[in-house]
Scaffold this motif. Structure first.
Motif, PDB file in Angstrom:
ATOM      1  N   TYR A 158       0.839  -0.977  -0.047  1.00 32.88           N
ATOM      2  CA  TYR A 158       0.187   0.135   0.142  1.00 32.88           C
ATOM      3  C   TYR A 158       0.896   1.173   0.012  1.00 32.88           C
ATOM      4  O   TYR A 158       1.945   1.136   0.356  1.00 32.88           O
ATOM      5  CB  TYR A 158      -0.857  -0.137   0.996  1.00 32.88           C
ATOM      6  N   ASP A 159       0.375   2.415  -0.592  1.00 34.05           N
ATOM      7  CA  ASP A 159       1.060   3.666  -0.452  1.00 34.05           C
ATOM      8  C   ASP A 159       1.026   4.214   0.898  1.00 34.05           C
ATOM      9  O   ASP A 159       0.165   4.555   1.810  1.00 34.05           O
ATOM     10  CB  ASP A 159       0.268   4.653  -1.444  1.00 34.05           C
ATOM     11  N   ILE A 160       2.322   4.537   1.343  1.00 36.35           N
ATOM     12  CA  ILE A 160       2.556   4.772   2.763  1.00 36.35           C
ATOM     13  C   ILE A 160       2.258   6.257   2.759  1.00 36.35           C
ATOM     14  O   ILE A 160       2.049   6.920   4.023  1.00 36.35           O
ATOM     15  CB  ILE A 160       3.864   4.683   3.263  1.00 36.35           C
ATOM     16  N   PRO A 218      -3.539   5.979  -3.849  1.00 42.80           N
ATOM     17  CA  PRO A 218      -2.972   6.739  -5.048  1.00 42.80           C
ATOM     18  C   PRO A 218      -3.503   7.937  -5.152  1.00 42.80           C
ATOM     19  O   PRO A 218      -3.341   8.786  -6.399  1.00 42.80           O
ATOM     20  CB  PRO A 218      -3.475   5.947  -6.060  1.00 42.80           C
ATOM     21  N   SER A 219      -4.643   8.344  -4.814  1.00 44.07           N
ATOM     22  CA  SER A 219      -5.343   9.619  -4.992  1.00 44.07           C
ATOM     23  C   SER A 219      -4.497  10.866  -4.641  1.00 44.07           C
ATOM     24  O   SER A 219      -3.914  10.980  -3.542  1.00 44.07           O
ATOM     25  CB  SER A 219      -6.903   9.735  -4.373  1.00 44.07           C
ATOM     26  N   LEU A 220      -4.818  12.162  -5.310  1.00 43.19           N
ATOM     27  CA  LEU A 220      -4.189  13.258  -5.092  1.00 43.19           C
ATOM     28  C   LEU A 220      -4.591  13.837  -3.797  1.00 43.19           C
ATOM     29  O   LEU A 220      -3.868  14.327  -2.867  1.00 43.19           O
ATOM     30  CB  LEU A 220      -4.192  14.130  -6.202  1.00 43.19           C
ATOM     31  N   GLU A 255      -2.650  13.317   3.620  1.00 44.11           N
ATOM     32  CA  GLU A 255      -1.501  12.477   4.532  1.00 44.11           C
ATOM     33  C   GLU A 255      -0.343  13.574   4.920  1.00 44.11           C
ATOM     34  O   GLU A 255       0.097  13.545   5.850  1.00 44.11           O
ATOM     35  CB  GLU A 255      -0.764  11.478   3.912  1.00 44.11           C
ATOM     36  N   ALA A 256       0.102  14.489   3.785  1.00 45.30           N
ATOM     37  CA  ALA A 256       0.868  15.520   3.924  1.00 45.30           C
ATOM     38  C   ALA A 256       0.298  16.485   5.051  1.00 45.30           C
ATOM     39  O   ALA A 256       1.198  16.926   5.993  1.00 45.30           O
ATOM     40  CB  ALA A 256       0.937  16.477   2.880  1.00 45.30           C
TER      41      ALA A 256
END
Length: 266
Positions: free
Chosen positions: A98-100, A104-106, A112-113
């Motif tokens: 998975y994307d930590i 994948p969505s912007l 997350e940022a």
């Protein structure tokens, strides 16, 4: 140490084998700040490099060449994560499931940022609390009024995160067995809450008890229920278990100084 701890949790979460990245234990600064046994007696382990921990040391591709250092915990996590993605399961590197970073969505990446920015800020914001309020400091004498005021600024990002999670009705199924796993922002947030609880004996989950923030604005609630739920579930993960033999638990001497608060701070 809080910054190496977040990296340790990340390595466990990504199942990075020690054959690829070997964590090396180092003594407390008060005890010499040197590499600890059994690594100190291993001729293949270099002396502790200069600089704040953690440090990622990359051996030179040239015999006798100088190693390359990567500094700062988040930079090291970024580097390792990029390597995992580039290797895509080859050469012993685990393939990320998975994307930590919230992809994948912007929008997911932006959320997350947001979380990572506030979570990373917390450890720095805690520094004045311990500097002016505890014996874990080089400051000549405590200033409890200053420490108490700075503690309010620690709660500010926590209440912001709590409000975000309440607005979106955040759930934490991904932290349970069989779930995907934590994001890097969640790792950093958990590491901070655990650090303050275990090392300073302060449970921030209970909230500040103040109805207004540092600017005198109404909070809209004094509890940190969502963060408490998150912290409880994350605390059950295998990745956060500490190994005393690897110096993952602070010494009693250090802990006693950390937990020694001046009157009026808490």
């Amino acid at each position: 140490m809080p910054y190496p701890r977040r990296l340790t949790i990340y390595l466990h979460e990504r199942h990075i084998p020690t054959s690829l990245i070997l964590p090396i234990s180092v003594s407390d600064p008060q005890a010499g700040d040197t590499v600890l046994p059994p690594y100190s007696t291993n001729p293949n382990i270099p002396p502790r490099p200069k600089g704040s921990l953690p440090l990622l040391l990359l051996p030179s591709s040239t015999p006798g060449g100088e190693p390359t250092l990567i500094r700062q915990s988040l930079a090291i996590i970024n580097f390792i994560e990029d390597v995992c993605n580039e290797k895509d399961g080859k050469d012993g590197w685990p393939k990320p499931t998975y994307d930590i970073y919230g992809g994948p969505s912007l929008l997911g990446k932006a959320r997350e940022a947001e979380l990572l920015a506030l979570a990373d800020q917390l450890t720095e914001t805690w520094n004045p609390v311990r500097t002016f309020g505890t014996k874990a400091t080089t400051f000549p004498h405590p200033i409890p009024e200053a420490a108490k005021e700075m503690l309010k600024w620690v709660y500010r990002p926590l209440y912001t995160i709590e409000s975000w999670w309440n607005e979106e009705n955040r759930t934490f199924e991904h932290l349970k067995d069989g779930g995907g796993g934590p994001s890097v922002g969640e790792i950093v947030l958990y590491q901070f809450l655990e650090f303050v609880r275990d090392c300073y004996g302060v449970n921030l989950i209970g909230g500040s008890g103040d109805e207004k923030d540092v600017y005198g604005r109404e909070r809209g609630g004094r509890t940190l229920g969502k963060i408490g739920e998150f912290f409880e579930l994350f605390g059950k993960r295998e990745s956060v278990r500490r190994d005393p033999e690897k110096s993952e638990v602070a010494s009693e001497m250090v802990l006693s100084a950390m937990k020694n608060f001046a009157d009026g701070v808490l």
